[in-house]
Design an enzyme around this catalytic site. Structure first.
Site, PDB file in Angstrom:
ATOM      1  N   LYS A 185       0.899  -1.164   0.000  1.00  0.00           N
ATOM      2  CA  LYS A 185       0.000   0.000   0.000  1.00  0.00           C
ATOM      3  C   LYS A 185       0.931   1.206   0.000  1.00  0.00           C
ATOM      4  O   LYS A 185       1.586   1.513   0.996  1.00  0.00           O
ATOM      5  CB  LYS A 185      -0.890  -0.015   1.252  1.00  0.00           C
ATOM      6  CG  LYS A 185      -2.009   1.012   1.302  1.00  0.00           C
ATOM      7  CD  LYS A 185      -1.556   2.334   1.793  1.00  0.00           C
ATOM      8  CE  LYS A 185      -2.639   3.370   1.986  1.00  0.00           C
ATOM      9  NZ  LYS A 185      -2.076   4.721   1.800  1.00  0.00           N
ATOM     10  N   GLU A 188       1.003   8.016   0.327  1.00  0.00           N
ATOM     11  CA  GLU A 188       0.605   9.140  -0.538  1.00  0.00           C
ATOM     12  C   GLU A 188       1.697  10.183  -0.704  1.00  0.00           C
ATOM     13  O   GLU A 188       1.664  10.957  -1.656  1.00  0.00           O
ATOM     14  CB  GLU A 188      -0.651   9.804   0.024  1.00  0.00           C
ATOM     15  CG  GLU A 188      -1.894   8.979  -0.185  1.00  0.00           C
ATOM     16  CD  GLU A 188      -3.138   9.693   0.313  1.00  0.00           C
ATOM     17  OE1 GLU A 188      -3.388  10.828  -0.099  1.00  0.00           O
ATOM     18  OE2 GLU A 188      -3.843   9.095   1.150  1.00  0.00           O
ATOM     19  N   GLY A 242       4.295   3.891  11.203  1.00  0.00           N
ATOM     20  CA  GLY A 242       3.614   5.185  11.109  1.00  0.00           C
ATOM     21  C   GLY A 242       3.089   5.615  12.456  1.00  0.00           C
ATOM     22  O   GLY A 242       3.709   5.352  13.495  1.00  0.00           O
ATOM     23  N   SER A 243       1.903   6.241  12.429  1.00  0.00           N
ATOM     24  CA  SER A 243       1.356   6.819  13.660  1.00  0.00           C
ATOM     25  C   SER A 243       0.682   5.758  14.531  1.00  0.00           C
ATOM     26  O   SER A 243       0.278   4.695  14.033  1.00  0.00           O
ATOM     27  CB  SER A 243       0.329   7.886  13.297  1.00  0.00           C
ATOM     28  OG  SER A 243      -0.762   7.278  12.638  1.00  0.00           O
ATOM     29  N   GLU A 266       4.784  -0.741  13.837  1.00  0.00           N
ATOM     30  CA  GLU A 266       5.740   0.027  14.618  1.00  0.00           C
ATOM     31  C   GLU A 266       5.188   1.428  14.683  1.00  0.00           C
ATOM     32  O   GLU A 266       4.988   2.075  13.664  1.00  0.00           O
ATOM     33  CB  GLU A 266       7.095  -0.006  13.913  1.00  0.00           C
ATOM     34  CG  GLU A 266       8.200   0.531  14.768  1.00  0.00           C
ATOM     35  CD  GLU A 266       9.183   1.329  13.954  1.00  0.00           C
ATOM     36  OE1 GLU A 266       9.808   0.779  13.039  1.00  0.00           O
ATOM     37  OE2 GLU A 266       9.305   2.529  14.227  1.00  0.00           O
ATOM     38  N   CYS A 303      11.849   7.264  14.178  1.00  0.00           N
ATOM     39  CA  CYS A 303      11.120   6.621  15.277  1.00  0.00           C
ATOM     40  C   CYS A 303      12.009   6.489  16.517  1.00  0.00           C
ATOM     41  O   CYS A 303      11.512   6.306  17.618  1.00  0.00           O
ATOM     42  CB  CYS A 303      10.604   5.266  14.829  1.00  0.00           C
ATOM     43  SG  CYS A 303      11.789   4.398  13.830  1.00  0.00           S
ATOM     44  N   GLU A 394       4.559  11.096  21.743  1.00  0.00           N
ATOM     45  CA  GLU A 394       5.580  11.449  20.755  1.00  0.00           C
ATOM     46  C   GLU A 394       5.250  12.789  20.073  1.00  0.00           C
ATOM     47  O   GLU A 394       4.123  13.033  19.671  1.00  0.00           O
ATOM     48  CB  GLU A 394       5.624  10.347  19.683  1.00  0.00           C
ATOM     49  CG  GLU A 394       6.603  10.612  18.564  1.00  0.00           C
ATOM     50  CD  GLU A 394       6.533   9.554  17.447  1.00  0.00           C
ATOM     51  OE1 GLU A 394       7.536   8.888  17.219  1.00  0.00           O
ATOM     52  OE2 GLU A 394       5.460   9.411  16.830  1.00  0.00           O
TER      53      GLU A 394
HETATM   54  P1  NAP Z   1       0.129   7.524   9.236  1.00  0.00           P
HETATM   55  O1  NAP Z   1      -0.891   8.597   9.290  1.00  0.00           O
HETATM   56  O2  NAP Z   1       0.146   6.574  10.352  1.00  0.00           O
HETATM   57  O3  NAP Z   1      -0.072   6.763   7.841  1.00  0.00           O
HETATM   58  C1  NAP Z   1       0.719   5.655   7.487  1.00  0.00           C
HETATM   59  C2  NAP Z   1      -0.018   4.831   6.441  1.00  0.00           C
HETATM   60  O4  NAP Z   1      -1.192   4.254   7.005  1.00  0.00           O
HETATM   61  C3  NAP Z   1      -0.499   5.661   5.244  1.00  0.00           C
HETATM   62  O5  NAP Z   1      -0.391   4.875   4.101  1.00  0.00           O
HETATM   63  C4  NAP Z   1      -1.929   5.939   5.575  1.00  0.00           C
HETATM   64  O6  NAP Z   1      -2.713   6.200   4.443  1.00  0.00           O
HETATM   65  C5  NAP Z   1      -2.359   4.662   6.261  1.00  0.00           C
HETATM   66  N1  NAP Z   1      -3.457   4.858   7.195  1.00  0.00           N
HETATM   67  C6  NAP Z   1      -3.706   5.939   7.965  1.00  0.00           C
HETATM   68  N2  NAP Z   1      -4.805   5.748   8.711  1.00  0.00           N
HETATM   69  C7  NAP Z   1      -5.278   4.519   8.389  1.00  0.00           C
HETATM   70  C8  NAP Z   1      -6.392   3.747   8.820  1.00  0.00           C
HETATM   71  N3  NAP Z   1      -7.264   4.196   9.742  1.00  0.00           N
HETATM   72  N4  NAP Z   1      -6.562   2.537   8.292  1.00  0.00           N
HETATM   73  C9  NAP Z   1      -5.699   2.051   7.364  1.00  0.00           C
HETATM   74  N5  NAP Z   1      -4.632   2.735   6.918  1.00  0.00           N
HETATM   75  C10 NAP Z   1      -4.421   3.951   7.430  1.00  0.00           C
HETATM   76  O7  NAP Z   1       1.597   8.104   9.160  1.00  0.00           O
HETATM   77  P2  NAP Z   1       2.241   9.248   8.291  1.00  0.00           P
HETATM   78  O8  NAP Z   1       1.327   9.662   7.204  1.00  0.00           O
HETATM   79  O9  NAP Z   1       3.531   8.754   7.914  1.00  0.00           O
HETATM   80  O10 NAP Z   1       2.452  10.435   9.315  1.00  0.00           O
HETATM   81  C11 NAP Z   1       1.458  10.942  10.188  1.00  0.00           C
HETATM   82  C12 NAP Z   1       2.015  11.004  11.600  1.00  0.00           C
HETATM   83  O11 NAP Z   1       2.432   9.713  11.992  1.00  0.00           O
HETATM   84  C13 NAP Z   1       3.246  11.870  11.794  1.00  0.00           C
HETATM   85  O12 NAP Z   1       2.958  13.227  11.995  1.00  0.00           O
HETATM   86  C14 NAP Z   1       3.875  11.238  13.007  1.00  0.00           C
HETATM   87  O13 NAP Z   1       3.293  11.752  14.174  1.00  0.00           O
HETATM   88  C15 NAP Z   1       3.541   9.776  12.892  1.00  0.00           C
HETATM   89  N6  NAP Z   1       4.671   8.955  12.363  1.00  0.00           N
HETATM   90  C16 NAP Z   1       5.465   8.311  13.243  1.00  0.00           C
HETATM   91  C17 NAP Z   1       6.520   7.546  12.785  1.00  0.00           C
HETATM   92  C18 NAP Z   1       7.414   6.835  13.726  1.00  0.00           C
HETATM   93  O14 NAP Z   1       8.335   6.174  13.258  1.00  0.00           O
HETATM   94  N7  NAP Z   1       7.226   6.924  14.999  1.00  0.00           N
HETATM   95  C19 NAP Z   1       6.778   7.421  11.432  1.00  0.00           C
HETATM   96  C20 NAP Z   1       5.932   8.083  10.539  1.00  0.00           C
HETATM   97  C21 NAP Z   1       4.884   8.836  11.033  1.00  0.00           C
HETATM   98  P3  NAP Z   1      -3.003   7.722   4.051  1.00  0.00           P
HETATM   99  O15 NAP Z   1      -1.677   8.265   3.624  1.00  0.00           O
HETATM  100  O16 NAP Z   1      -3.985   7.687   2.972  1.00  0.00           O
HETATM  101  O17 NAP Z   1      -3.511   8.368   5.280  1.00  0.00           O
END
Ligand code: NAP
Length: 526
Positions: A185, A188, A242-243, A266, A303, A394
């Site tokens: 997947k 974006e 991710g989040s 993670e 992370c 975080e």
């Molecule tokens: P994210 O919002 O967690 O998204 C990661 C992936 O999961 C994207 O492909 C997203 O699709 C998908 N996704 C989001 N919500 C979902 C749901 N309810 N069901 C299924 N899939 C879903 O992470 P991000 O876009 O990378 O960043 C957003 C925030 O995440 C950051 O501001 C940060 O706080 C946190 N983050 C943390 C780490 C870490 O290593 N700790 C790494 C990256 C991000 P879409 O793009 O379409 O939403």
């Protein structure tokens, strides 16, 4: 052939059944980049999953050497993409060219490392117990167990590692090494980078004769495609970085399925650092410099970013905070991964800074431009920290909070309050470790990796790495997502009892034709 194709890649074929498209806005150029990426339909998702399931029947029977040549071919094809991959990843992520080139090196090395693991073969953890037909009171059967692949793995690519934790990153490499098809997947934020790497995987699969369907790459949103993949009856496991919100949502969906599946998510971590007295006394300035670098590395978008520094009130801790503050002032704001992540950073940081007892110690002397994250460091007393749960969350970006504990008891309570983490670091002289023993023991219960004098950023890809930790750092603390042990996430044990010798897999045959390490009646042997 077009290397960056905006359609979905389903097995060896490109497909664009829907007119709905996604485009990528460059955080650094602040313009929409070339490429229209078609959102995968329900039908296309079903097709990718169906083809992966059929490909699994062939792929699971390939030898370790065949998988190794596939993985090495992916590495070669990624390198063959040359500069177009690098420039696209820079434009999409805002990360500097040097970092992206380094990340490509890490991705390629990771693929080659998993190739070696697959070829060497001992990862299957073969255990043989020989039959004892004359054992009293009952005979012992012949039992032989090994790890086998589980089936189609859905990989959610990570925004903060467009290569190393994405399309051909550690999740994909380990899933392939074990013998599983992968459905990506795409994130974006870097759909073009994903399309290039998907092309590289397609080429490698074709050249090494892998079954059609072993790999698919789909474009779409989290709530749409992401949820659909998690719910799909043919999905056998999910890998995610991710989040917390998205990781936990996927975990919950997977648990509610008719057939629950494992989710290796993670999520967030604040990676606490314990600042011990003598270390601060002897080298407070050096530690401050080290940490200013680590907190702001990659604009804090790791992370393993050290977001929480904990010590007991003392002139040495004040000196450390001053030195850290001076360093942070001189570090310029930089472009973050995307507009949303930058907005989240500024919002979450400001929220923390407005909480009772939190004091901004310093921030970058330069004002941030559009999409730039401004480095900052704040402090709070131990007692105030204990009263505010939000301070344990975080802040994804170049920010650190120093907790000044009034007493040793408060220090201990602060550590008690910490949730599961990827890492914890002890900055100490060896001679004072005994004094902090009980705190260090507590920290060990909350983390996957504990460091002595260093910084948690920079995760080595090797056999002994543990990149995982108790919830909420990950959804399964028993596994790692970095290093060769990551392969274990995508395998399950299968035991053969009294199986005809000639029909056993090579890994379990008496003569050990693959020459792998295994145990026979509990004794390691080749
Ligand atoms: P994210 O919002 O967690 O998204 C990661 C992936 O999961 C994207 O492909 C997203 O699709 C998908 N996704 C989001 N919500 C979902 C749901 N309810 N069901 C299924 N899939 C879903 O992470 P991000 O876009 O990378 O960043 C957003 C925030 O995440 C950051 O501001 C940060 O706080 C946190 N983050 C943390 C780490 C870490 O290593 N700790 C790494 C990256 C991000 P879409 O793009 O379409 O939403």
């Amino acid at each position: 052939m077009k290397k960056m194709d905006g359609r979905n890649l389903i097995g060896y074929q490109y497909s664009a059944m829907a007119d709905d498209i996604l485009e990528v806005l460059s955080p650094v150029l602040k313009e929409t980049l070339e490429g229209q990426f078609h959102i995968a339909t329900v039908e296309e998702t079903d097709k990718a999953m169906q083809m992966a399931t059929e490909a699994f029947e062939i792929f699971k029977k390939t030898t370790g050497a065949q998988r190794a040549s596939f993985l090495n071919a992916i590495a070669d094809e990624i390198m063959n993409l040359g500069d177009i991959l690098i420039s696209r990843a820079v434009e999409e992520s805002g990360l500097p060219e040097g970092r992206i080139i380094g990340e490509r090196g890490r991705t390629v090395n990771q693929l080659r490392l998993f190739a070696k693991v697959a070829e060497e073969g001992s990862w299957v953890d073969a255990a043989i117990d020989l039959a004892q037909p004359n054992r009293e009171p009952i005979p012992k059967p012949d039992i032989r167990r090994m790890l086998v692949p589980i089936g189609p793995v859905v990989v959610f690519t990570a925004s903060n590692f467009p290569l190393a934790f994405s399309t051909a990153g550690g999740d994909t490499a380990s899933a392939f090494a074990a013998g599983n098809p992968v459905i990506v997947k795409a994130h974006e934020s870097h759909l073009g980078t994903n399309a290039y790497v998907a092309f590289a995987i397609q080429q490698a699969a074709l050249k090494t004769g892998m079954p059609n369907g072993i790999f698919s790459s789909l474009n779409g949103t989290g709530p749409g495609l992401g949820q659909r993949l998690a719910k799909h009856p043919l999905t056998k496991a999910i890998a995610f970085t991710g989040s917390f919100g998205a990781g936990k949502a996927l975990f919950d969906v997977a648990a509610q399925r008719e057939e629950p599946i494992p989710v290796f998510a993670e999520m967030g971590s604040i990676n606490p650092v314990l600042l011990c007295e003598d270390a601060l006394k002897n080298r407070g300035t050096t530690i401050a410099k080290q940490y200013a670098g680590s907190v702001t590395l990659g604009v804090g978008q790791f992370c393993t970013n050290p977001g929480l520094l904990i010590g007991t009130e003392s002139p040495e801790l004040d000196h450390f905070i001053n030195e850290l503050s001076n360093q942070i002032k001189d570090i310029a704001p930089s472009v973050m991964l995307n507009e949303g992540i930058c907005m989240n950073y500024e919002r979450n940081k400001n929220h923390i800074l407005n909480l009772a007892g939190v004091q901004l110690e310093s921030q970058s002397g330069n004002s941030p431009k559009e999409n730039e994250g401004r480095p900052a460091v704040a402090s709070v007393s131990g007692t105030a920290f204990l009263q505010e749960p939000a301070l344990c969350e975080e802040i994804f970006g170049p920010f650190a909070l120093v907790v000044k504990c009034e007493t040793e008891v408060v220090l201990s309570e602060v550590i008690d309050k910490l949730k599961g983490q990827l890492t914890a670091t002890i900055m100490a002289e060896e001679s004072e470790m005994e004094k902090y023993e009980s705190l260090i023991n507590k920290l060990q219960t909350r983390v996957g990796r504990i460091l002595f004098n260093g910084v948690p950023t920079g995760v080595e890809v090797c056999h002994s790495m543990q990149h995982g930790g108790p919830f909420p750092a990950t959804t399964d603390a028993r596994f790692t997502s970095v290093g060769t042990a990551a392969i274990n996430r995508f395998a399950r044990p299968l035991a053969f009892q009294n199986w005809p010798k000639g029909l056993l897999p090579d890994e379990l045959k008496d003569e050990n034709p693959l020459g792998i390490w295994r145990t026979i009646d509990g004794v390691f042997t080749k």
